[in-house]
Design a protein around this motif. Structure first.
Motif, PDB file in Angstrom:
ATOM      1  N   TYR A 129      -3.855  10.739  -2.159  1.00  0.00           N
ATOM      2  CA  TYR A 129      -3.020  10.356  -1.065  1.00  0.00           C
ATOM      3  C   TYR A 129      -2.891  11.674  -0.218  1.00  0.00           C
ATOM      4  O   TYR A 129      -2.956  12.753  -0.493  1.00  0.00           O
ATOM      5  CB  TYR A 129      -1.365  10.243  -1.858  1.00  0.00           C
ATOM      6  CG  TYR A 129      -1.482   8.839  -2.980  1.00  0.00           C
ATOM      7  CD1 TYR A 129      -1.246   7.900  -2.233  1.00  0.00           C
ATOM      8  CD2 TYR A 129      -1.314   9.521  -4.295  1.00  0.00           C
ATOM      9  CE1 TYR A 129      -1.249   6.720  -3.161  1.00  0.00           C
ATOM     10  CE2 TYR A 129      -1.352   8.324  -5.105  1.00  0.00           C
ATOM     11  CZ  TYR A 129      -1.452   6.906  -4.673  1.00  0.00           C
ATOM     12  OH  TYR A 129      -1.396   5.943  -5.388  1.00  0.00           O
ATOM     13  N   ASP A 159      -2.969   1.540  -2.611  1.00  0.00           N
ATOM     14  CA  ASP A 159      -2.456   1.558  -4.144  1.00  0.00           C
ATOM     15  C   ASP A 159      -1.739   0.315  -4.215  1.00  0.00           C
ATOM     16  O   ASP A 159      -1.585  -0.401  -3.301  1.00  0.00           O
ATOM     17  CB  ASP A 159      -1.761   2.812  -4.255  1.00  0.00           C
ATOM     18  CG  ASP A 159      -0.479   2.934  -3.757  1.00  0.00           C
ATOM     19  OD1 ASP A 159       0.025   2.248  -3.042  1.00  0.00           O
ATOM     20  OD2 ASP A 159       0.369   4.034  -3.907  1.00  0.00           O
ATOM     21  N   GLY A 160      -0.845  -0.093  -5.457  1.00  0.00           N
ATOM     22  CA  GLY A 160      -0.281  -1.173  -5.391  1.00  0.00           C
ATOM     23  C   GLY A 160       0.942  -1.413  -4.513  1.00  0.00           C
ATOM     24  O   GLY A 160       1.765  -2.387  -4.188  1.00  0.00           O
ATOM     25  N   ALA A 161       1.361  -0.067  -3.856  1.00  0.00           N
ATOM     26  CA  ALA A 161       2.564  -0.098  -3.148  1.00  0.00           C
ATOM     27  C   ALA A 161       2.160  -0.102  -1.560  1.00  0.00           C
ATOM     28  O   ALA A 161       2.752  -0.064  -0.554  1.00  0.00           O
ATOM     29  CB  ALA A 161       3.553   1.095  -3.132  1.00  0.00           C
ATOM     30  N   GLY A 162       0.675  -0.258  -1.579  1.00  0.00           N
ATOM     31  CA  GLY A 162       0.216  -0.305   0.006  1.00  0.00           C
ATOM     32  C   GLY A 162      -0.043   1.048   0.682  1.00  0.00           C
ATOM     33  O   GLY A 162      -0.409   1.172   1.830  1.00  0.00           O
ATOM     34  N   ARG A 163       0.053   2.002  -0.255  1.00  0.00           N
ATOM     35  CA  ARG A 163      -0.164   3.585   0.357  1.00  0.00           C
ATOM     36  C   ARG A 163      -1.675   3.749   0.514  1.00  0.00           C
ATOM     37  O   ARG A 163      -2.396   3.377  -0.526  1.00  0.00           O
ATOM     38  CB  ARG A 163       0.209   4.583  -0.419  1.00  0.00           C
ATOM     39  CG  ARG A 163       1.987   4.803  -0.206  1.00  0.00           C
ATOM     40  CD  ARG A 163       2.620   6.063  -0.269  1.00  0.00           C
ATOM     41  NE  ARG A 163       1.970   7.180   0.159  1.00  0.00           N
ATOM     42  CZ  ARG A 163       2.039   8.394  -0.154  1.00  0.00           C
ATOM     43  NH1 ARG A 163       2.940   8.499  -1.084  1.00  0.00           N
ATOM     44  NH2 ARG A 163       1.482   9.309   0.297  1.00  0.00           N
ATOM     45  N   PRO A 179       3.254   2.430   4.018  1.00  0.00           N
ATOM     46  CA  PRO A 179       1.992   1.994   3.587  1.00  0.00           C
ATOM     47  C   PRO A 179       1.222   1.746   4.791  1.00  0.00           C
ATOM     48  O   PRO A 179       0.007   1.770   4.340  1.00  0.00           O
ATOM     49  CB  PRO A 179       2.656   0.683   3.270  1.00  0.00           C
ATOM     50  CG  PRO A 179       4.115   0.558   2.635  1.00  0.00           C
ATOM     51  CD  PRO A 179       4.613   1.673   3.765  1.00  0.00           C
ATOM     52  N   ALA A 189       6.139   7.839  -4.070  1.00  0.00           N
ATOM     53  CA  ALA A 189       6.152   6.316  -3.459  1.00  0.00           C
ATOM     54  C   ALA A 189       4.758   5.643  -3.785  1.00  0.00           C
ATOM     55  O   ALA A 189       4.461   4.808  -3.513  1.00  0.00           O
ATOM     56  CB  ALA A 189       6.464   6.260  -2.015  1.00  0.00           C
ATOM     57  N   THR A 190       4.047   5.999  -4.891  1.00  0.00           N
ATOM     58  CA  THR A 190       2.821   5.860  -5.326  1.00  0.00           C
ATOM     59  C   THR A 190       2.807   4.919  -6.295  1.00  0.00           C
ATOM     60  O   THR A 190       3.719   4.753  -7.129  1.00  0.00           O
ATOM     61  CB  THR A 190       2.005   7.084  -5.439  1.00  0.00           C
ATOM     62  OG1 THR A 190       2.451   7.822  -6.752  1.00  0.00           O
ATOM     63  CG2 THR A 190       1.889   7.981  -4.492  1.00  0.00           C
ATOM     64  N   ASP A 191       1.805   3.900  -6.228  1.00  0.00           N
ATOM     65  CA  ASP A 191       1.875   2.908  -7.256  1.00  0.00           C
ATOM     66  C   ASP A 191       0.281   2.845  -7.501  1.00  0.00           C
ATOM     67  O   ASP A 191      -0.384   1.744  -7.144  1.00  0.00           O
ATOM     68  CB  ASP A 191       2.452   1.641  -7.114  1.00  0.00           C
ATOM     69  CG  ASP A 191       2.262   0.579  -8.078  1.00  0.00           C
ATOM     70  OD1 ASP A 191       1.851   0.999  -9.101  1.00  0.00           O
ATOM     71  OD2 ASP A 191       2.525  -0.667  -7.834  1.00  0.00           O
TER      72      ASP A 191
END
Length: 175
Positions: A131, A65-69, A138, A46-48
């Motif tokens: 991560y 990250d781009g996905a909010g993680r 997120p 689920a990473t971006d």
């Protein structure tokens, strides 16, 4: 009954093929020894890391990250150097944020970089980024302060050392 069994088997096969087609798009894994790990890829699906940006959290403005993680630093790392000696279990729990990101909202493009090596790891202000596998959503901050060596970063690239918010009865972040 036999027709239902055949139908269910067909659905299961289609689902398995669909899931297989979704995997393998990113290059996750590979600690300082450069070895990729299936477990690491699975923990990081689920990473971006195409983008590093700043997000509001109970700890203030932090990097995601781009996905909010949530992104973390490991205090023993050197500047732009992944010093972590990690086995498969460690990589599964703390997968490196691999790739070459761009600056998103609130992030300073001049602080974004990568480590050297076959699988470049994203850095911010010289800190390699990671991560935490137990962060499922997120908003999760479950890796904050673990062992006094894992911390989220603020927009300036400094470790945020305040305690993470308390968790509710099912172990999830309470916000």
């Amino acid at each position: 009954m036999s027709r239902n069994r055949i139908t269910l088997t067909g659905i299961a096969c289609v689902a398995a093929l669909g899931l297989a087609a979704c995997g393998g798009g990113g290059s996750y894994g590979g600690g300082s020894d450069g070895k990729a790990s299936t477990a690491t890829r699975e923990a990081s699906t689920a990473t971006d890391i195409s983008t590093v940006k700043v997000s509001d959290s109970p700890l203030g403005h932090i990097l995601v990250d781009g996905a909010g993680r949530t992104l973390y630093l490991f205090t023993a790392d050197g500047k732009n150097t992944n010093s972590m000696k990690c086995d498969t279990a460690c990589l599964k729990l703390w997968p490196p944020a691999e790739g070459k990101p761009k600056a998103g909202s609130g992030a300073d493009a001049g602080l974004i970089g990568t480590t050297k090596g076959s699988a470049p790891q994203a850095t911010y202000a010289g800190h390699p980024l990671y991560y935490y596998a137990k962060d499922k959503a997120p908003e999760d901050l479950k890796g904050q302060g673990i062992d006094g060596i894992w911390y989220v970063l603020n927009a300036k690239g400094s470790a945020v050392k305040q305690a993470a918010p308390s968790t509710d009865s099912d172990g999830d972040s309470g916000y």
